[in-house]
Design a protein around this motif. Sequence first.
Motif, short mmCIF file in Angstrom:
data_model
loop_
_atom_site.label_atom_id
_atom_site.label_comp_id
_atom_site.label_asym_id
_atom_site.label_seq_id
_atom_site.Cartn_x
_atom_site.Cartn_y
_atom_site.Cartn_z
N SER A 59 0.83 -1.20 0.00
CA SER A 59 0.00 0.00 0.00
C SER A 59 0.87 1.25 0.00
O SER A 59 0.60 2.22 -0.73
CB SER A 59 -0.92 -0.02 1.21
OG SER A 59 -1.72 1.12 1.25
N TYR A 60 1.92 1.26 0.82
CA TYR A 60 2.84 2.39 0.89
C TYR A 60 3.49 2.64 -0.48
O TYR A 60 3.57 3.78 -0.94
CB TYR A 60 3.90 2.13 1.96
CG TYR A 60 4.99 3.16 2.01
CD1 TYR A 60 4.78 4.40 2.59
CD2 TYR A 60 6.24 2.90 1.45
CE1 TYR A 60 5.79 5.37 2.63
CE2 TYR A 60 7.25 3.84 1.48
CZ TYR A 60 7.01 5.08 2.07
OH TYR A 60 8.01 6.02 2.10
N LEU A 61 3.92 1.54 -1.12
CA LEU A 61 4.56 1.67 -2.43
C LEU A 61 3.57 2.20 -3.48
O LEU A 61 3.95 2.98 -4.35
CB LEU A 61 5.14 0.34 -2.89
CG LEU A 61 6.48 -0.04 -2.30
CD1 LEU A 61 6.84 -1.48 -2.62
CD2 LEU A 61 7.57 0.90 -2.81
N GLU A 62 2.32 1.78 -3.40
CA GLU A 62 1.32 2.25 -4.35
C GLU A 62 1.04 3.73 -4.17
O GLU A 62 0.86 4.46 -5.14
CB GLU A 62 0.03 1.44 -4.21
CG GLU A 62 0.15 0.03 -4.75
CD GLU A 62 -1.06 -0.83 -4.42
OE1 GLU A 62 -2.02 -0.33 -3.80
OE2 GLU A 62 -1.04 -2.02 -4.79
N LYS A 63 1.00 4.17 -2.91
CA LYS A 63 0.68 5.57 -2.63
C LYS A 63 1.88 6.49 -2.84
O LYS A 63 1.76 7.57 -3.40
CB LYS A 63 0.19 5.73 -1.20
CG LYS A 63 -1.19 5.13 -0.97
CD LYS A 63 -1.60 5.27 0.48
CE LYS A 63 -2.91 4.56 0.75
NZ LYS A 63 -3.23 4.51 2.15
N GLU A 64 3.02 6.07 -2.35
CA GLU A 64 4.20 6.94 -2.33
C GLU A 64 5.26 6.57 -3.35
O GLU A 64 6.27 7.25 -3.45
CB GLU A 64 4.83 6.90 -0.92
CG GLU A 64 3.90 7.22 0.23
CD GLU A 64 3.39 8.65 0.20
OE1 GLU A 64 4.13 9.54 -0.28
OE2 GLU A 64 2.26 8.86 0.65
N LEU A 103 5.68 6.80 -6.55
CA LEU A 103 6.06 7.76 -7.58
C LEU A 103 6.87 8.93 -7.01
O LEU A 103 7.67 9.54 -7.71
CB LEU A 103 4.82 8.27 -8.31
CG LEU A 103 4.05 7.21 -9.10
CD1 LEU A 103 2.78 7.80 -9.68
CD2 LEU A 103 4.92 6.62 -10.19
N THR A 104 6.66 9.25 -5.74
CA THR A 104 7.35 10.40 -5.14
C THR A 104 8.64 9.99 -4.43
O THR A 104 9.43 10.87 -4.07
CB THR A 104 6.43 11.11 -4.15
OG1 THR A 104 6.07 10.22 -3.11
CG2 THR A 104 5.19 11.65 -4.85
N LEU A 105 8.86 8.70 -4.24
CA LEU A 105 10.07 8.24 -3.56
C LEU A 105 11.27 8.33 -4.49
O LEU A 105 11.13 8.14 -5.71
CB LEU A 105 9.93 6.77 -3.12
CG LEU A 105 9.02 6.46 -1.95
CD1 LEU A 105 8.90 4.94 -1.77
CD2 LEU A 105 9.54 7.08 -0.67
N PRO A 106 12.44 8.61 -3.94
CA PRO A 106 13.66 8.54 -4.76
C PRO A 106 13.82 7.12 -5.31
O PRO A 106 13.40 6.15 -4.68
CB PRO A 106 14.78 8.89 -3.79
CG PRO A 106 14.12 9.52 -2.60
CD PRO A 106 12.73 9.03 -2.57
N GLU A 107 14.42 7.01 -6.46
CA GLU A 107 14.58 5.72 -7.15
C GLU A 107 15.22 4.66 -6.25
O GLU A 107 14.74 3.53 -6.17
CB GLU A 107 15.42 5.92 -8.42
CG GLU A 107 15.61 4.66 -9.26
CD GLU A 107 14.32 4.19 -9.92
OE1 GLU A 107 14.19 2.99 -10.17
OE2 GLU A 107 13.42 5.02 -10.17
N ALA A 108 16.29 5.00 -5.56
CA ALA A 108 17.00 4.06 -4.69
C ALA A 108 16.09 3.58 -3.55
O ALA A 108 16.07 2.38 -3.22
CB ALA A 108 18.26 4.70 -4.12
N GLU A 109 15.35 4.49 -2.96
CA GLU A 109 14.43 4.16 -1.87
C GLU A 109 13.31 3.24 -2.36
O GLU A 109 12.97 2.24 -1.71
CB GLU A 109 13.83 5.45 -1.27
CG GLU A 109 12.82 5.24 -0.18
CD GLU A 109 13.47 4.94 1.17
OE1 GLU A 109 12.74 4.43 2.03
OE2 GLU A 109 14.65 5.23 1.35
N ARG A 110 12.74 3.57 -3.51
CA ARG A 110 11.66 2.75 -4.07
C ARG A 110 12.16 1.34 -4.40
O ARG A 110 11.51 0.34 -4.09
CB ARG A 110 11.08 3.40 -5.32
CG ARG A 110 9.79 2.70 -5.78
CD ARG A 110 9.19 3.31 -7.01
NE ARG A 110 9.96 2.83 -8.15
CZ ARG A 110 10.50 3.58 -9.08
NH1 ARG A 110 10.35 4.88 -9.06
NH2 ARG A 110 11.19 3.06 -10.06
#
Length: 163
Positions: free
Chosen positions: A70-75, A77-84
Amino acid sequence: MRKFVLPVLLGLLVTTGASANDYKLGFINTQRVFQDSQMAKAVNKKLELEFSKQEQDIQKSVKQARDLQSYLEKEGLTLPEAERTKKERELATLSREIQRTQRVFREDLNRRQNEEFASVHDRARKVIREIAEKEKFDLIVETTVYASSRVDITERVLKALER
């Protein structure tokens, strides 16, 4: 083999020339014995207690994976590439671990069910033999397409198991 034995036995009964009234037949619904007997209910309760902690741990991991998804779906696109990428790897690792844990859990539960229900099965067999000998049954079958209530001795077996 079982599918072959019953028709042969019934065929022998018919071809001997004696009437059906000369034979005493019985039927036992083993599924009901494994569901409705007090022994089976006690086994189920015991296994439930034994495996409840593991099941709760699996549910916690599943919730953790859902939350991360759920966190990945919501955030995402806004997370830095490395974090995602790190979170996606974390989710993939968690998912594999959940699958492995669930598989091991099912295997352990099935093994324990087989062990515990073997004692129920053994006890039921003894009770069925006692009833057969006491009431002079010629044949008692466990598996059939149809059995009338006249030959169904399941209730007697359930009552005898409770003694």
